[in-house]
Scaffold this motif. Structure first.
Motif, PDB file in Angstrom:
ATOM      1  N   CYS A   1     -22.776 -26.963  36.083  1.00 36.93           N
ATOM      2  CA  CYS A   1     -21.440 -26.408  36.348  1.00 36.93           C
ATOM      3  C   CYS A   1     -20.557 -26.488  35.106  1.00 36.93           C
ATOM      4  O   CYS A   1     -19.817 -25.549  34.796  1.00 36.93           O
ATOM      5  CB  CYS A   1     -20.796 -27.152  37.515  1.00 36.93           C
ATOM      6  N   PHE A   2     -20.638 -27.610  34.391  1.00 36.14           N
ATOM      7  CA  PHE A   2     -19.854 -27.750  33.170  1.00 36.14           C
ATOM      8  C   PHE A   2     -20.288 -26.740  32.112  1.00 36.14           C
ATOM      9  O   PHE A   2     -19.455 -26.179  31.387  1.00 36.14           O
ATOM     10  CB  PHE A   2     -19.996 -29.178  32.628  1.00 36.14           C
TER      11      PHE A   2
ATOM     12  N   ARG B   1     -21.568 -23.735  32.661  1.00 34.46           N
ATOM     13  CA  ARG B   1     -21.080 -22.409  33.033  1.00 34.46           C
ATOM     14  C   ARG B   1     -19.597 -22.278  32.714  1.00 34.46           C
ATOM     15  O   ARG B   1     -19.143 -21.243  32.226  1.00 34.46           O
ATOM     16  CB  ARG B   1     -21.305 -22.176  34.536  1.00 34.46           C
ATOM     17  N   LEU B   2     -18.828 -23.323  32.986  1.00 31.87           N
ATOM     18  CA  LEU B   2     -17.392 -23.283  32.709  1.00 31.87           C
ATOM     19  C   LEU B   2     -17.117 -23.197  31.218  1.00 31.87           C
ATOM     20  O   LEU B   2     -16.273 -22.403  30.763  1.00 31.87           O
ATOM     21  CB  LEU B   2     -16.727 -24.524  33.310  1.00 31.87           C
ATOM     22  N   LEU B   3     -17.823 -24.013  30.422  1.00 35.57           N
ATOM     23  CA  LEU B   3     -17.617 -23.996  28.977  1.00 35.57           C
ATOM     24  C   LEU B   3     -18.058 -22.669  28.365  1.00 35.57           C
ATOM     25  O   LEU B   3     -17.440 -22.188  27.397  1.00 35.57           O
ATOM     26  CB  LEU B   3     -18.379 -25.160  28.336  1.00 35.57           C
ATOM     27  N   THR B   4     -19.095 -22.061  28.914  1.00 33.23           N
ATOM     28  CA  THR B   4     -19.523 -20.745  28.434  1.00 33.23           C
ATOM     29  C   THR B   4     -18.441 -19.700  28.639  1.00 33.23           C
ATOM     30  O   THR B   4     -18.153 -18.888  27.747  1.00 33.23           O
ATOM     31  CB  THR B   4     -20.809 -20.319  29.163  1.00 33.23           C
ATOM     32  N   LEU B   5     -17.815 -19.715  29.809  1.00 32.36           N
ATOM     33  CA  LEU B   5     -16.725 -18.766  30.070  1.00 32.36           C
ATOM     34  C   LEU B   5     -15.532 -19.018  29.163  1.00 32.36           C
ATOM     35  O   LEU B   5     -14.915 -18.070  28.650  1.00 32.36           O
ATOM     36  CB  LEU B   5     -16.306 -18.869  31.537  1.00 32.36           C
ATOM     37  N   ILE B   6     -15.199 -20.281  28.927  1.00 30.77           N
ATOM     38  CA  ILE B   6     -14.046 -20.608  28.081  1.00 30.77           C
ATOM     39  C   ILE B   6     -14.280 -20.128  26.646  1.00 30.77           C
ATOM     40  O   ILE B   6     -13.409 -19.484  26.035  1.00 30.77           O
ATOM     41  CB  ILE B   6     -13.764 -22.121  28.116  1.00 30.77           C
TER      42      ILE B   6
ATOM     43  N   CYS C   1     -19.521 -12.818  32.269  1.00 30.44           N
ATOM     44  CA  CYS C   1     -18.947 -13.322  33.523  1.00 30.44           C
ATOM     45  C   CYS C   1     -19.860 -13.026  34.713  1.00 30.44           C
ATOM     46  O   CYS C   1     -20.053 -13.891  35.585  1.00 30.44           O
ATOM     47  CB  CYS C   1     -17.571 -12.693  33.752  1.00 30.44           C
TER      48      CYS C   1
ATOM     49  N   GLN D   1     -22.851 -15.429  34.562  1.00 28.78           N
ATOM     50  CA  GLN D   1     -22.509 -16.788  34.955  1.00 28.78           C
ATOM     51  C   GLN D   1     -22.266 -16.883  36.461  1.00 28.78           C
ATOM     52  O   GLN D   1     -22.666 -17.862  37.107  1.00 28.78           O
ATOM     53  CB  GLN D   1     -21.258 -17.260  34.199  1.00 28.78           C
TER      54      GLN D   1
ATOM     55  N   MET E   1     -24.425 -19.198  39.082  1.00 28.03           N
ATOM     56  CA  MET E   1     -23.783 -20.136  39.997  1.00 28.03           C
ATOM     57  C   MET E   1     -24.152 -19.829  41.444  1.00 28.03           C
ATOM     58  O   MET E   1     -24.367 -20.750  42.252  1.00 28.03           O
ATOM     59  CB  MET E   1     -22.265 -20.086  39.822  1.00 28.03           C
TER      60      MET E   1
END
Length: 375
Positions: A259-260, A262-267, A306, A309, A313
């Motif tokens: 999960c981290f 995926r979030l860091l990839t989007l950021i 997006c 990802q 998820m």
């Protein structure tokens, strides 16, 4: 990848079974032909296209690099030949890992057919992810990605890729890294993972062709690290299923890292494409210089990242829910069987005189009482 089995009867030459059993040896011979071609002047010009990088540009040495000149590379149609040769190398390494490592472990563990396939898959992928992560981190350190994150979008287009030395020992190359990634995923033949293999090829080739190799390198290293943790925990699970608590903890940590990641990839993607490239001065489409920094391309890149990802998820959540249902269904019968543990003759009488071990209202009408009454 097919597993080599020893048999007394050898299959016919050039048959399907013969190719499956000896494909690593066949590929080794083909790769050796290209390497031997470098030794002769007549064939060297053709062989060098497959073995080494093309389209190199040598820049003069600067004040910071007074001792050596920088060799930079850009991509072209000849890179397809290099990808083909590296694909042959990937097949050979794949066969070596399978025969000398994974097959020996499989003989000792006596896995079932399903676990045997999954163990081989995780073993091969964990070795690749570890190698790619270490290689990518070397490039990140050598080119100061960590100390200066603005390099992800600064001086775009990044159409010239480096080939420099790191610590005078390890040769790191941004272009070789991308070519090796394309070659590895092209050689993979996992039928149930074709969607993921297609996504890998699509995004790696997209970053390579759109000159977003800086962003692509960081995102690949991040994703490969998360996948490496997952496949390592999977290997430990197959090796010993008794340590359920430790495996549960490893599974939980892998989920958190997933999960981290995926979030860091989007950021990082939004920061680079949505803010960094959007504020660049040059925003004109130019194929000659490799500049694709236009609004339509930026929207397509962000939408692709997006959607991918979100898809990953969604697959991850479904996978966790399915495991939770299977775990609950496995524990439910054990809970129902616990109250029905009775012994001897009393349990038999209990079932005759009552329900679930409770006596009924006419318990006084037992056979002994009726016998006394008749006497």
């Amino acid at each position: 990848m097919a597993i080599r089995k020893k048999s007394t009867k050898s299959p016919p030459v050039l048959s399907h079974e013969f190719v499956l059993q000896n494909h690593a040896d066949i590929v080794s011979c083909v790769a050796m032909v290209f390497l031997l071609g470098l030794m002769f002047e007549i064939t060297a010009k053709a062989s060098i296209i497959f073995v080494t990088l093309q389209y190199n540009v040598t820049l003069p040495a600067t004040e910071e690099q007074a001792t050596e000149s920088a060799s930079l590379y850009y991509y072209g149609i000849k890179d397809l030949a290099t990808v083909f040769f590296y694909m042959l190398v990937a097949i050979i390494i794949h066969a070596v890992i399978q025969e000398y490592m994974l097959d020996k472990i499989n003989r000792r563990m006596h896995f079932s057919k399903t676990k045997h396939s999954k163990f081989n898959e995780s073993g091969q992928l964990s070795a690749f992810y570890l190698f790619a992560c270490v290689w990518g981190i070397f490039i990140l350190i050598s080119e100061n990605y960590i100390s200066d994150p603005t390099i992800l979008w600064r001086a775009y287009p990044h159409n010239l890729m480096t080939y420099s030395s790191f610590s005078c020992v390890v040769q790191v190359s941004n272009e070789v890294f991308y070519i090796s990634q394309l070659a590895y995923w092209l050689h993979e033949d996992i039928p149930r993972q074709l969607v993921y293999i297609g996504l890998y090829l699509f995004h790696i080739a997209g970053a390579y062709l759109l000159n977003l190799n800086h962003l692509g390198l960081v995102l690949l290293v991040l994703h490969y690290f998360v996948e490496f943790l997952f496949h390592i925990s999977r290997l430990f699970y197959f090796s010993n299923e008794k340590y359920q608590k430790g495996l549960f903890l490893a599974d939980f940590l892998c989920g958190q890292f997933f999960c981290f990641g995926r979030l860091l990839t989007l950021i990082l993607s939004v920061l680079t494409v949505g803010f960094g490239l959007a504020r660049a001065e040059n925003q004109k489409l130019d194929f000659s210089t490799g500049n694709f920094n236009v609004l339509a391309v930026r929207i397509a890149v962000l939408a692709s990242i997006c959607i991918t990802q979100a898809f990953m998820m969604w697959k991850f959540i479904n996978f966790q829910l399915r495991r939770w249902r299977e775990h609950s269904a496995f524990q439910a019968p054990a809970v129902k069987k616990k109250p029905t543990v009775t012994k001897g003759r009393s349990s038999k009488k209990g079932t005759e005189n009552g329900v679930n071990g409770t006596l009924t209202s006419n318990v006084a009408d037992s056979p002994r009482n009726r016998k006394e009454k008749s006497s």
